[in-house]
Design a protein around this motif. Structure first.
Motif, short mmCIF file in Angstrom:
data_model
loop_
_atom_site.label_atom_id
_atom_site.label_comp_id
_atom_site.label_asym_id
_atom_site.label_seq_id
_atom_site.Cartn_x
_atom_site.Cartn_y
_atom_site.Cartn_z
N LYS A 55 19.23 12.84 20.71
CA LYS A 55 20.06 13.65 21.62
C LYS A 55 21.38 13.30 21.71
CE LYS A 55 15.95 13.83 24.99
NZ LYS A 55 15.54 13.42 26.33
N ARG A 56 21.68 12.15 21.41
CA ARG A 56 23.39 11.99 21.27
C ARG A 56 23.91 12.77 20.09
NH1 ARG A 56 23.46 5.78 21.63
NH2 ARG A 56 20.98 5.94 21.98
N TYR A 57 23.25 12.66 19.14
CA TYR A 57 23.52 13.24 17.73
C TYR A 57 23.70 14.60 18.03
CZ TYR A 57 24.11 14.66 12.83
OH TYR A 57 24.29 15.16 11.58
N LYS A 58 22.93 15.35 18.78
CA LYS A 58 23.00 16.70 19.01
C LYS A 58 24.25 17.12 19.81
CE LYS A 58 17.98 17.70 18.58
NZ LYS A 58 17.05 18.35 19.31
N LYS A 59 24.60 16.17 20.35
CA LYS A 59 25.92 16.52 21.46
C LYS A 59 26.99 17.00 20.70
CE LYS A 59 24.15 14.55 25.53
NZ LYS A 59 24.49 13.60 26.68
N GLY A 83 10.82 1.83 19.85
CA GLY A 83 11.56 2.43 18.62
C GLY A 83 11.51 3.89 18.77
N PHE A 84 10.51 4.66 19.20
CA PHE A 84 10.55 6.13 19.27
C PHE A 84 11.39 6.34 20.47
CE2 PHE A 84 8.93 9.67 21.33
CZ PHE A 84 8.70 10.57 20.48
N SER A 85 11.53 5.86 21.44
CA SER A 85 12.43 6.13 22.75
C SER A 85 13.74 6.05 22.25
CB SER A 85 11.93 4.99 23.78
OG SER A 85 12.80 5.50 24.88
N ARG A 86 14.13 4.87 21.61
CA ARG A 86 15.44 4.47 20.98
C ARG A 86 15.77 5.89 19.94
NH1 ARG A 86 15.24 -1.57 20.44
NH2 ARG A 86 15.60 -2.23 22.49
N ALA A 87 15.14 6.20 19.25
CA ALA A 87 15.12 7.08 18.09
C ALA A 87 15.51 8.46 18.89
CB ALA A 87 14.04 7.31 17.20
N GLN A 88 14.69 8.85 19.89
CA GLN A 88 14.85 10.17 20.77
C GLN A 88 16.20 10.10 21.21
OE1 GLN A 88 11.70 10.59 23.71
NE2 GLN A 88 11.56 12.57 22.98
#
Length: 80
Positions: A76-80, A67-72
């Motif tokens: 990252k995708r959101y920041k792009k 879950g943490f990995s997916r959120a991370q």
């Protein structure tokens, strides 16, 4: 077992298992003959329950990491 996997930390679980190990060894040294056999047979049942709890803790930790990995990755995708 009454403890929920999420409510028990790995360190606490490890500490409890260590204490239990000492208790079992002490009790085995005090018993003899049939008492020792009966105690050991009962311990096998309890150990199976503890193994199940350990597996639940492991799976809960794995789910938390996934879950943490997916959120991370989503962040990252959101920041792009």
């Amino acid at each position: 077992m009454a403890a929920e996997p999420a409510a028990l930390s790995t360190e606490t679980f490890r500490h409890l298992i260590s204490l239990r190990h000492s208790l079992v060894l002490r009790e085995l040294s005090r018993l003899s003959g049939n008492e020792r056999t009966t105690f050991a047979e009962n311990e096998l049942i309890i150990n199976q329950e503890l193994e199940e709890l350990a597996l639940k803790l492991k799976l809960a930790a794995k789910e938390e990491i996934v879950g943490f990995s997916r959120a991370q990755k989503a962040a990252k995708r959101y920041k792009k």
